[in-house]
Design a protein around this motif. Sequence first.
Motif, PDB file in Angstrom:
ATOM      1  N   VAL A 157       0.839  -1.202   0.000  1.00  0.00           N
ATOM      2  CA  VAL A 157       0.000   0.000   0.000  1.00  0.00           C
ATOM      3  C   VAL A 157       0.873   1.250   0.000  1.00  0.00           C
ATOM      4  CG1 VAL A 157      -1.682   1.344   1.325  1.00  0.00           C
ATOM      5  CG2 VAL A 157      -1.950  -1.135   1.127  1.00  0.00           C
ATOM      6  N   ALA A 158       1.927   1.244   0.815  1.00  0.00           N
ATOM      7  CA  ALA A 158       2.836   2.397   0.887  1.00  0.00           C
ATOM      8  C   ALA A 158       3.523   2.630  -0.446  1.00  0.00           C
ATOM      9  CB  ALA A 158       3.872   2.179   1.987  1.00  0.00           C
ATOM     10  N   GLU A 159       3.910   1.548  -1.141  1.00  0.00           N
ATOM     11  CA  GLU A 159       4.593   1.705  -2.424  1.00  0.00           C
ATOM     12  C   GLU A 159       3.665   2.296  -3.480  1.00  0.00           C
ATOM     13  OE1 GLU A 159       7.497   1.904  -5.149  1.00  0.00           O
ATOM     14  OE2 GLU A 159       7.687   1.501  -3.005  1.00  0.00           O
ATOM     15  N   VAL A 160       2.407   1.847  -3.495  1.00  0.00           N
ATOM     16  CA  VAL A 160       1.442   2.421  -4.436  1.00  0.00           C
ATOM     17  C   VAL A 160       1.225   3.903  -4.125  1.00  0.00           C
ATOM     18  CG1 VAL A 160      -0.942   2.343  -5.274  1.00  0.00           C
ATOM     19  CG2 VAL A 160       0.288   0.213  -4.826  1.00  0.00           C
ATOM     20  N   ALA A 161       1.158   4.238  -2.827  1.00  0.00           N
ATOM     21  CA  ALA A 161       0.978   5.637  -2.441  1.00  0.00           C
ATOM     22  C   ALA A 161       2.154   6.492  -2.901  1.00  0.00           C
ATOM     23  CB  ALA A 161       0.807   5.744  -0.925  1.00  0.00           C
ATOM     24  N   ARG A 162       3.370   5.950  -2.805  1.00  0.00           N
ATOM     25  CA  ARG A 162       4.547   6.703  -3.250  1.00  0.00           C
ATOM     26  C   ARG A 162       4.496   6.941  -4.756  1.00  0.00           C
ATOM     27  NH1 ARG A 162       7.536   2.578   0.267  1.00  0.00           N
ATOM     28  NH2 ARG A 162       7.546   3.597   2.310  1.00  0.00           N
ATOM     29  N   ARG A 163       4.099   5.935  -5.509  1.00  0.00           N
ATOM     30  CA  ARG A 163       3.989   6.093  -6.953  1.00  0.00           C
ATOM     31  C   ARG A 163       2.953   7.165  -7.294  1.00  0.00           C
ATOM     32  NH1 ARG A 163       5.223   1.265 -10.299  1.00  0.00           N
ATOM     33  NH2 ARG A 163       6.837   0.100  -9.185  1.00  0.00           N
ATOM     34  N   LYS A 164       1.839   7.131  -6.585  1.00  0.00           N
ATOM     35  CA  LYS A 164       0.797   8.127  -6.844  1.00  0.00           C
ATOM     36  C   LYS A 164       1.252   9.521  -6.420  1.00  0.00           C
ATOM     37  CE  LYS A 164      -3.525   7.254  -6.270  1.00  0.00           C
ATOM     38  NZ  LYS A 164      -4.831   6.930  -5.666  1.00  0.00           N
ATOM     39  N   ALA A 165       2.054   9.597  -5.364  1.00  0.00           N
ATOM     40  CA  ALA A 165       2.577  10.893  -4.922  1.00  0.00           C
ATOM     41  C   ALA A 165       3.484  11.493  -5.987  1.00  0.00           C
ATOM     42  CB  ALA A 165       3.337  10.729  -3.607  1.00  0.00           C
ATOM     43  N   LEU A 166       4.359  10.674  -6.550  1.00  0.00           N
ATOM     44  CA  LEU A 166       5.253  11.178  -7.593  1.00  0.00           C
ATOM     45  C   LEU A 166       4.454  11.549  -8.842  1.00  0.00           C
ATOM     46  CD1 LEU A 166       8.097  11.845  -8.389  1.00  0.00           C
ATOM     47  CD2 LEU A 166       8.477   9.446  -8.981  1.00  0.00           C
ATOM     48  N   ALA A 167       3.418  10.770  -9.142  1.00  0.00           N
ATOM     49  CA  ALA A 167       2.557  11.102 -10.280  1.00  0.00           C
ATOM     50  C   ALA A 167       1.859  12.436 -10.056  1.00  0.00           C
ATOM     51  CB  ALA A 167       1.528   9.997 -10.496  1.00  0.00           C
ATOM     52  N   ALA A 168       1.480  12.717  -8.798  1.00  0.00           N
ATOM     53  CA  ALA A 168       0.813  13.985  -8.492  1.00  0.00           C
ATOM     54  C   ALA A 168       1.742  15.167  -8.742  1.00  0.00           C
ATOM     55  CB  ALA A 168       0.333  13.985  -7.039  1.00  0.00           C
ATOM     56  N   VAL A 169       3.012  15.014  -8.368  1.00  0.00           N
ATOM     57  CA  VAL A 169       3.986  16.079  -8.621  1.00  0.00           C
ATOM     58  C   VAL A 169       4.212  16.224 -10.123  1.00  0.00           C
ATOM     59  CG1 VAL A 169       6.349  16.865  -8.224  1.00  0.00           C
ATOM     60  CG2 VAL A 169       5.117  15.670  -6.411  1.00  0.00           C
ATOM     61  N   LEU A 170       4.296  15.099 -10.817  1.00  0.00           N
ATOM     62  CA  LEU A 170       4.531  15.113 -12.257  1.00  0.00           C
ATOM     63  C   LEU A 170       3.411  15.850 -12.991  1.00  0.00           C
ATOM     64  CD1 LEU A 170       6.711  14.010 -14.149  1.00  0.00           C
ATOM     65  CD2 LEU A 170       5.349  11.926 -14.414  1.00  0.00           C
ATOM     66  N   GLU A 171       2.184  15.663 -12.535  1.00  0.00           N
ATOM     67  CA  GLU A 171       1.046  16.331 -13.166  1.00  0.00           C
ATOM     68  C   GLU A 171       1.090  17.846 -12.971  1.00  0.00           C
ATOM     69  OE1 GLU A 171      -2.376  14.454 -11.556  1.00  0.00           O
ATOM     70  OE2 GLU A 171      -2.098  12.568 -12.666  1.00  0.00           O
ATOM     71  N   LYS A 172       1.731  18.291 -11.899  1.00  0.00           N
ATOM     72  CA  LYS A 172       1.805  19.728 -11.621  1.00  0.00           C
ATOM     73  C   LYS A 172       3.022  20.384 -12.259  1.00  0.00           C
ATOM     74  CE  LYS A 172      -0.674  19.408  -7.223  1.00  0.00           C
ATOM     75  NZ  LYS A 172      -0.666  19.751  -5.781  1.00  0.00           N
ATOM     76  N   ALA A 173       3.930  19.570 -12.794  1.00  0.00           N
ATOM     77  CA  ALA A 173       5.156  20.111 -13.388  1.00  0.00           C
ATOM     78  C   ALA A 173       4.871  20.730 -14.753  1.00  0.00           C
ATOM     79  CB  ALA A 173       6.204  19.007 -13.516  1.00  0.00           C
ATOM     80  N   SER A 174       5.733  21.667 -15.134  1.00  0.00           N
ATOM     81  CA  SER A 174       5.677  22.261 -16.468  1.00  0.00           C
ATOM     82  C   SER A 174       6.754  21.590 -17.304  1.00  0.00           C
ATOM     83  CB  SER A 174       5.917  23.779 -16.385  1.00  0.00           C
ATOM     84  OG  SER A 174       5.981  24.346 -17.671  1.00  0.00           O
TER      85      SER A 174
END
Length: 472
Positions: A390-407
């Motif tokens: 569960v923690a690993e999936v959360a980390r992947r989603k966290a990085l995806a969230a940052v990626l979506e906000k990047a320019s």
Amino acid sequence: MKSAVETLNPTRVKLTVEVPFDELKPSLDAAYKTIGSQINVPGFRAGKVPARIIDQRVGRGAVLQEAVNDALPRFYGQAVEENKIRPLGQPEVDVTEVPADEGQDLKFTIEVDVRPELTLPEYDGVAIEVDVVDTEATAADVEARITALRQRFGTLTGVERVAAMGDFVSIDLVASIGEEDIDSAKGISYEIGSGNMIDGLDDALAGMAAQESKVFTAPLSGGEHEGKDAEINVTVQSVKERVLPELDDDFAQLASEFDTLEELAADIQVQAERAKKMEQGVQARDKVLEYLLENTEIPIPDALVEAEVTRHLEGESRLEDDEHRTEVNKNTRDAMRSQFLLDAIAEKEQVSVGQPELIEYLVMSAQQYGMDPNEFAKAVDEGGQIPDMVAEVARRKALAAVLEKASIVDTAGTTINLNDLNIAGDALGYDEGADHEGHDHEGHDHDGHDHEDREDEGHDTKSADTEAPGKD
């Protein structure tokens, strides 16, 4: 119960806990009951021995030890919750005072490593530059994909000439050191140029004809003589070349769900373009993570690192390998830094993990280990590793969230939208249900098809990437 926390360093704290006698008494009563059922005292039934008799027989200290051992995990958990710390690893407990008499408090201290509090850098709109998609490289990729697909459905045909790179040969091998034959094998199917057997074998085979033998020297790659030079005697029994099918509508129907070559080629073009987008997504992901790590101070608990390094080296039986220890130490620290960082981002972004996401990750992990998903999930559950998943999936989603906000722009200045084709999730190795490869160009099972002359043994038409064609 009263508790206080003292920060020893950014990754370690000391808890001081005081437990009133009344809160310890249930554990003390349970200890008397447990010990009373384990001793025989004339005149008393098992479990009915009075406390004063138990104190006389085994000593009050033994009873207190039983009670404290029973109660410590509960009081430790309460102290962790009260002080809102996130412990890592095993705590070190020091009982400083036990209630020798009724009314006295239980006092103890606990030192434990904790997850550090991080100050995250601003990442909303962070600028990331990735390589531009090379149209020539995409065209080459399309050509390579088409060639690979043709090779899957190629046929092996015997030829009356010397062997060349790319040919398939049936060979006999004998390896010897001095006068002793170390190993031998007959009828091995091998693709010249694949380079997956013995050093120097490809060069030796090129130019050989059927029924011809040759001897060359090469180091052995396995067994008790691994690394030693041996004389390799190779004999070619037969030479076959792979004949590729013509690129036409018949081939498209054979190799895919499409009716025409034009449709198949268009789909392969889409997949090649998607692959290049994936490469941009992976590059963006890596650069975003690199930016976050470079701009965040992330302390690491040394004791936890040392314990993990030792566990790793013990598993490899390489505890005395200092060079490897240095490498494992670095890798462990890098991994912990990334985990702490992404955990902090997951908290900030309030990331949650749903059951479908966890199942998707379990299925993906099972495939990586070559296991049945149900068996893998059972093993993970029995090993108590579900929270880690569960923690690993959360980390992947966290990085995806940052990626979506990047320019994100490429080197030509073109804005890259990773939401196209759901790239943001795929680039992290985590896909919320999309098919990474899109269409399966082998839309049905070809086990029953025989695309070769009957004398061609061993050619597998299913897939070149699951087993090399011609391999026994």
